[in-house]
Design an enzyme around this catalytic site. Structure first.
Site, PDB file in Angstrom:
ATOM      1  N   LYS A 109       0.858  -1.181   0.000  1.00 57.22           N
ATOM      2  CA  LYS A 109       0.000   0.000   0.000  1.00 57.22           C
ATOM      3  C   LYS A 109       0.889   1.223   0.000  1.00 57.22           C
ATOM      4  CE  LYS A 109      -4.505   0.644   0.143  1.00 57.22           C
ATOM      5  NZ  LYS A 109      -5.548  -0.301  -0.294  1.00 57.22           N
TER       6      LYS A 109
HETATM    7  P1  NAD Z   1     -12.864   7.629  -2.778  1.00 59.69           P
HETATM    8  O1  NAD Z   1     -11.823   8.640  -2.520  1.00 59.69           O
HETATM    9  O2  NAD Z   1     -13.319   7.398  -4.168  1.00 59.69           O
HETATM   10  O3  NAD Z   1     -14.146   7.960  -1.880  1.00 59.69           O
HETATM   11  C1  NAD Z   1     -14.073   8.109  -0.497  1.00 59.69           C
HETATM   12  C2  NAD Z   1     -15.429   8.607   0.009  1.00 59.69           C
HETATM   13  O4  NAD Z   1     -15.414   8.642   1.451  1.00 59.69           O
HETATM   14  C3  NAD Z   1     -15.759  10.017  -0.461  1.00 59.69           C
HETATM   15  O5  NAD Z   1     -17.127  10.084  -0.755  1.00 59.69           O
HETATM   16  C4  NAD Z   1     -15.423  10.869   0.759  1.00 59.69           C
HETATM   17  O6  NAD Z   1     -16.149  12.089   0.791  1.00 59.69           O
HETATM   18  C5  NAD Z   1     -15.862   9.924   1.858  1.00 59.69           C
HETATM   19  N1  NAD Z   1     -15.292  10.253   3.160  1.00 59.69           N
HETATM   20  C6  NAD Z   1     -14.047  10.698   3.466  1.00 59.69           C
HETATM   21  N2  NAD Z   1     -13.946  10.895   4.784  1.00 59.69           N
HETATM   22  C7  NAD Z   1     -15.148  10.565   5.326  1.00 59.69           C
HETATM   23  C8  NAD Z   1     -15.685  10.572   6.636  1.00 59.69           C
HETATM   24  N3  NAD Z   1     -14.938  10.960   7.672  1.00 59.69           N
HETATM   25  N4  NAD Z   1     -16.952  10.158   6.805  1.00 59.69           N
HETATM   26  C9  NAD Z   1     -17.692   9.764   5.759  1.00 59.69           C
HETATM   27  N5  NAD Z   1     -17.260   9.745   4.498  1.00 59.69           N
HETATM   28  C10 NAD Z   1     -16.007  10.156   4.297  1.00 59.69           C
HETATM   29  O7  NAD Z   1     -12.315   6.283  -2.101  1.00 59.69           O
HETATM   30  P2  NAD Z   1     -12.717   4.783  -2.449  1.00 59.69           P
HETATM   31  O8  NAD Z   1     -11.795   4.294  -3.496  1.00 59.69           O
HETATM   32  O9  NAD Z   1     -14.201   4.705  -2.645  1.00 59.69           O
HETATM   33  O10 NAD Z   1     -12.290   4.047  -1.092  1.00 59.69           O
HETATM   34  C11 NAD Z   1     -13.180   3.970   0.021  1.00 59.69           C
HETATM   35  C12 NAD Z   1     -12.737   2.835   0.924  1.00 59.69           C
HETATM   36  O11 NAD Z   1     -12.761   1.612   0.174  1.00 59.69           O
HETATM   37  C13 NAD Z   1     -11.305   2.938   1.465  1.00 59.69           C
HETATM   38  O12 NAD Z   1     -11.265   2.346   2.746  1.00 59.69           O
HETATM   39  C14 NAD Z   1     -10.502   2.094   0.504  1.00 59.69           C
HETATM   40  O13 NAD Z   1      -9.304   1.610   1.082  1.00 59.69           O
HETATM   41  C15 NAD Z   1     -11.497   0.983   0.244  1.00 59.69           C
HETATM   42  N6  NAD Z   1     -11.236   0.212  -0.995  1.00 59.69           N
HETATM   43  C16 NAD Z   1     -11.208   0.853  -2.204  1.00 59.69           C
HETATM   44  C17 NAD Z   1     -10.980   0.101  -3.356  1.00 59.69           C
HETATM   45  C18 NAD Z   1     -10.992   0.713  -4.725  1.00 59.69           C
HETATM   46  O14 NAD Z   1     -10.930  -0.046  -5.709  1.00 59.69           O
HETATM   47  N7  NAD Z   1     -11.109   2.016  -4.879  1.00 59.69           N
HETATM   48  C19 NAD Z   1     -10.775  -1.282  -3.257  1.00 59.69           C
HETATM   49  C20 NAD Z   1     -10.828  -1.895  -2.021  1.00 59.69           C
HETATM   50  C21 NAD Z   1     -11.079  -1.125  -0.890  1.00 59.69           C
END
Ligand code: NAD
Length: 419
Positions: A109
């Protein structure tokens, strides 16, 4: 590393989860000692020329936890709370995740401590290119393949790919996944994590005998994972009654207009000012009465402070590490069915793996092929985890960790990898 600089609240949580599973598996102590810490952790300075002319030095990280099964794989996060401990925990979870779903990949990561919402496109581009240059000798198609995570997207991946390719003197699309399709990305990657979450909710509902068309859902986070999960849940007939992002939450027990929410988020890059439903805080949102709760934002959202007040039947962890071990125990007692992060959100890395394979072969698949293969892999993994949980009378998280860790530990023993 000789000291424990990489340890923080999040990495303590990841190590605590590992210890519980390792004890249950009775892993060779030499192997366990090695798996409790990353193989390599890098901290780099990322000097970036800002639009006003001054140079701001950001701090970037890349942590490579374990590559016994194949090249390191893991996302790059841009968020103010990024630190070495958080990135180390996320790298460890990637190792178990790749192993659990049977990918020939290890866990890594990375990230930069920054607030991308406050940076211009130029600033994000300069910062990304410099960060890539700093870690260039430690990534590569056979070594370590980054992908998007919170705060990064396909444009950021395109800049990483371009910077790496400039240094190599030829295009190297297979150095990152989650790229635009136009430069070697795969169809279905953008939606993969959200799709995977919903495939897992469908399997859980079948197992529990729940009719999802009569169910309600609440989703925290409206980015890549959360917004696609919301869209797909609505598509299969689930009533979405609560959503949120960093600006706060929105609730309507009669059901929110999902199509309109997606339009607002697409246009404004957040839900701020959204005219639909009543306002609610992120804390209150998690405690709404619903059938399916999907945390899809940050770690440690469900803790011993609020777990007893959760009112969902299924908790599908779109985010990494949203639930602490203390909260896990409370949810177990309450009978909440938890689909753990390393299973629920594995769709992203599965389709990243498909993208890497397609790039290496220069042969591309249809979206239907991608989605079918994704669903097959995740469904198989769900039933392996369920069987393990029933056979050993453990919860779904422990079962998933046991499968993931056991495969890695066995591979290490075969290779004599720990000494
Ligand atoms: P992203 O940046 O696209 O979206 C993140 C979202 O969370 C946004 O809507 C943001 O406004 C919101 N957010 C931020 N802080 C917040 C808070 N304190 N309370 C509520 N909402 C809040 O990110 P993503 O890619 O959707 O990732 C989200 C989660 O999923 C992370 O934990 C990431 O590690 C996990 N994840 C993502 C992927 C991927 O393919 N993108 C894969 C596996 C896991």
């Amino acid at each position: 590393m000789s000291t424990d600089e990489w340890r923080s609240a999040t990495s303590e949580m990841a190590v605590q989860q590992f210890d519980i599973a390792a004890d249950r598996l009775v892993i060779d102590p030499n192997v366990a000692g090695r798996l409790r810490r990353p193989e390599r952790a890098m901290i780099v300075s990322v000097p970036t020329r800002m639009d006003d002319g001054h140079v701001h030095v950001f701090t970037g990280y890349r942590v490579q936890h374990n590559d016994v099964l194949g090249p390191f794989k893991g996302g790059i996060r841009y968020h103010p709370a990024v630190n070495l401990g958080e990135v180390s925990a996320l790298a460890m979870w990637m190792t178990w995740k790749c192993s659990l779903v049977g990918l020939p990949l290890g866990g890594a990561k990375g990230g930069i401590a920054c607030d991308p919402a406050k940076l211009s496109r130029n600033e994000v581009q300069s910062m990304t290119r410099r960060f890539t240059a700093e870690i260039l000798n430690f990534i590569g198609p056979d070594v370590d393949v980054p992908a998007p995570d919170m705060g990064t997207n396909e444009q950021v991946m395109a800049w990483i790919m371009d910077t790496y390719s400039q240094h190599k003197g030829h295009a190297v699309p297979e150095v990152v996944t989650g790229k635009p399709v136009a430069i070697g990305g795969t169809l279905g990657r953008r939606e993969a994590t959200g799709h995977g979450v919903v495939y897992m909710v469908i399997e859980a509902a079948k197992h529990l005998g729940i009719d999802l068309t009569k169910c309600t859902a609440v989703v925290q986070g409206f980015g890549n994972v959360g917004s696609i999960a919301v869209k797909e849940l609505a598509n299969i007939g689930v009533r979405v009654i609560g959503v949120s992002d960093r600006t706060g939450g929105f609730v309507d027990t009669k059901g929110l207009p999902v199509g309109k929410l997606l339009e607002v988020a697409d246009k404004n890059h957040s839900l701020e000012g959204c005219p639909y439903g009543g306002r609610i805080s992120n804390e209150e949102l998690l405690e709404l009465k619903c059938d399916v709760l999907v945390p899809a934002a940050l770690e440690m959202q469900i803790t011993k402070a609020n777990a007893a007040r959760l009112q969902c039947r299924i908790l599908a962890e779109g985010a990494n590490g949203p639930t602490t071990p203390e909260a896990d125990a409370i949810l177990r007692d309450k009978g909440v069915f938890v689909i753990p992060d390393i299973l629920a959100n594995a769709g992203g890395v599965v389709v990243s793996y498909f993208e890497w394979v397609q790039d290496l072969q220069n042969f591309f698949w249809t979206e239907e092929e991608v989605n079918k293969k994704l669903r097959d892999i995740l469904t198989k993994a769900f039933h392996e985890v369920l069987n393990m949980s029933q056979k050993h009378s453990v919860d779904m998280r422990l079962a998933a960790l046991m499968i993931g860790i056991d495969r890695v530990a066995r591979a290490m023993l075969w290779r004599g990898f720990y000494a």
